[in-house]
Design a protein around this motif. Structure first.
Motif, PDB file in Angstrom:
ATOM      1  N   LEU A   1      59.691   2.384  56.520  1.00 58.44           N
ATOM      2  CA  LEU A   1      61.042   2.535  55.996  1.00 58.44           C
ATOM      3  C   LEU A   1      61.192   1.667  54.740  1.00 58.44           C
ATOM      4  N   VAL A   2      61.632   2.305  53.649  1.00 52.48           N
ATOM      5  CA  VAL A   2      61.780   1.625  52.365  1.00 52.48           C
ATOM      6  C   VAL A   2      63.252   1.348  52.075  1.00 52.48           C
ATOM      7  N   SER A   3      64.123   2.314  52.440  1.00 52.75           N
ATOM      8  CA  SER A   3      65.555   2.138  52.224  1.00 52.75           C
ATOM      9  C   SER A   3      66.323   3.090  53.127  1.00 52.75           C
ATOM     10  N   LEU A   4      67.642   2.840  53.230  1.00 49.79           N
ATOM     11  CA  LEU A   4      68.538   3.672  54.021  1.00 49.79           C
ATOM     12  C   LEU A   4      69.622   4.224  53.115  1.00 49.79           C
ATOM     13  N   GLN A   5      70.040   5.450  53.395  1.00 49.66           N
ATOM     14  CA  GLN A   5      71.096   6.095  52.612  1.00 49.66           C
ATOM     15  C   GLN A   5      72.321   6.285  53.472  1.00 49.66           C
TER      16      GLN A   5
ATOM     17  N   GLN B   1      77.292   5.232  62.283  1.00 55.35           N
ATOM     18  CA  GLN B   1      77.391   6.384  61.381  1.00 55.35           C
ATOM     19  C   GLN B   1      76.919   7.658  62.085  1.00 55.35           C
ATOM     20  N   ASP B   2      77.495   8.797  61.705  1.00 57.94           N
ATOM     21  CA  ASP B   2      77.080  10.082  62.259  1.00 57.94           C
ATOM     22  C   ASP B   2      75.854  10.656  61.548  1.00 57.94           C
ATOM     23  N   PHE B   3      75.653  10.239  60.287  1.00 56.27           N
ATOM     24  CA  PHE B   3      74.513  10.708  59.497  1.00 56.27           C
ATOM     25  C   PHE B   3      73.773   9.503  58.937  1.00 56.27           C
ATOM     26  N   VAL B   4      72.465   9.453  59.167  1.00 54.65           N
ATOM     27  CA  VAL B   4      71.635   8.381  58.610  1.00 54.65           C
ATOM     28  C   VAL B   4      70.365   9.023  58.072  1.00 54.65           C
ATOM     29  N   VAL B   5      70.039   8.699  56.829  1.00 50.77           N
ATOM     30  CA  VAL B   5      68.821   9.192  56.188  1.00 50.77           C
ATOM     31  C   VAL B   5      67.998   7.988  55.762  1.00 50.77           C
ATOM     32  N   GLY B   6      66.711   8.032  56.061  1.00 50.83           N
ATOM     33  CA  GLY B   6      65.810   6.964  55.649  1.00 50.83           C
ATOM     34  C   GLY B   6      64.852   7.454  54.589  1.00 50.83           C
ATOM     35  N   THR B   7      64.532   6.573  53.640  1.00 55.60           N
ATOM     36  CA  THR B   7      63.493   6.858  52.656  1.00 55.60           C
ATOM     37  C   THR B   7      62.236   6.126  53.118  1.00 55.60           C
ATOM     38  N   PHE B   8      61.124   6.848  53.154  1.00 51.11           N
ATOM     39  CA  PHE B   8      59.879   6.347  53.727  1.00 51.11           C
ATOM     40  C   PHE B   8      58.717   6.505  52.765  1.00 51.11           C
TER      41      PHE B   8
ATOM     42  N   ASP C   1      57.801   1.895  61.021  1.00 47.67           N
ATOM     43  CA  ASP C   1      57.841   0.473  60.680  1.00 47.67           C
ATOM     44  C   ASP C   1      59.114   0.276  59.872  1.00 47.67           C
ATOM     45  N   CYS C   2      60.107  -0.400  60.455  1.00 54.39           N
ATOM     46  CA  CYS C   2      61.396  -0.553  59.769  1.00 54.39           C
ATOM     47  C   CYS C   2      61.412  -1.738  58.816  1.00 54.39           C
ATOM     48  N   ASN C   3      60.287  -2.472  58.699  1.00 48.23           N
ATOM     49  CA  ASN C   3      60.180  -3.600  57.772  1.00 48.23           C
ATOM     50  C   ASN C   3      61.351  -4.550  57.952  1.00 48.23           C
ATOM     51  N   ALA C   4      61.983  -4.965  56.871  1.00 51.74           N
ATOM     52  CA  ALA C   4      63.106  -5.914  56.938  1.00 51.74           C
ATOM     53  C   ALA C   4      64.432  -5.194  57.155  1.00 51.74           C
ATOM     54  N   LEU C   5      64.393  -3.884  57.419  1.00 50.03           N
ATOM     55  CA  LEU C   5      65.612  -3.094  57.553  1.00 50.03           C
ATOM     56  C   LEU C   5      65.979  -2.788  59.005  1.00 50.03           C
ATOM     57  N   CYS C   6      65.319  -3.409  59.956  1.00 53.22           N
ATOM     58  CA  CYS C   6      65.535  -3.083  61.374  1.00 53.22           C
ATOM     59  C   CYS C   6      66.991  -3.296  61.808  1.00 53.22           C
ATOM     60  N   ASP C   7      67.566  -4.434  61.452  1.00 54.58           N
ATOM     61  CA  ASP C   7      68.948  -4.706  61.853  1.00 54.58           C
ATOM     62  C   ASP C   7      69.914  -3.725  61.205  1.00 54.58           C
ATOM     63  N   GLU C   8      69.719  -3.449  59.903  1.00 56.86           N
ATOM     64  CA  GLU C   8      70.585  -2.497  59.216  1.00 56.86           C
ATOM     65  C   GLU C   8      70.434  -1.094  59.810  1.00 56.86           C
TER      66      GLU C   8
END
Length: 151
Positions: free
Chosen positions: A147-151, A130-137, A115-122
């Motif tokens: 999904l709570v935030s993206l790093q 980006q080559d590296f994407v980390v999500g905080t869940f 569930d990407c919440n309000a972060l789907c577009d980002e």
């Protein structure tokens, strides 16, 4: 061996979900290692930290990309429930390898609902650029990950 309450992604023979483990002096620290093997007899359930005793058996002539050891569960010595609000990080893209799939809704490798919440577009933008994407869940209903935030 201690097994963490969530799985992460990794690249073995292919993109895959890995257990996160601690062994020896690392048990009880913040250091977790991706575990690319399976544990015979172990039925992992997310949301729990497990302390387990394993039997290790050397594999004669292992495949070039496989483990030289097989693991068998002997005992689960303790299990600890982790609150659903506990935050944790998952690698969503490593070296250009994207672990997000959308065959049947947003998922992690077609296995865990996201569930990407309000972060789907980002999230979409970062996965493209980006080559590296980390999500905080955090854990949601039915073991879906929110999904709570993206790093």
């Amino acid at each position: 061996m201690r097994i963490n309450h969530f799985q992460n992604t990794g690249i073995g023979e292919a993109a895959m979900l890995t257990l996160l483990v601690q062994t020896g002096d690392a048990i009880g620290t913040e250091t977790w290692t991706k575990f690319y093997s399976t544990i015979e007899g172990f039925d992992y359930e997310p949301g729990r930290v497990y302390d387990v005793t394993l039997k290790t058996t050397p594999i004669n002539n292992p495949p070039a990309d496989g483990s030289a050891v097989s693991y068998t569960l002997l005992d689960i010595t303790s299990t600890q429930e982790v609150p659903d609000e506990t935050l944790f990080d998952i690698d969503l893209k490593i070296n250009g390898e994207n672990f997000i799939t959308s065959d049947s809704g947003l998922q992690l490798l077609n296995q865990i609902d996201l569930d990407c919440n309000a972060l789907c577009d980002e999230l979409d933008t970062r996965l493209v650029n980006q080559d590296f994407v980390v999500g905080t869940f955090k854990r949601g209903a039915n073991n879906a990950l929110q999904l709570v935030s993206l790093q």
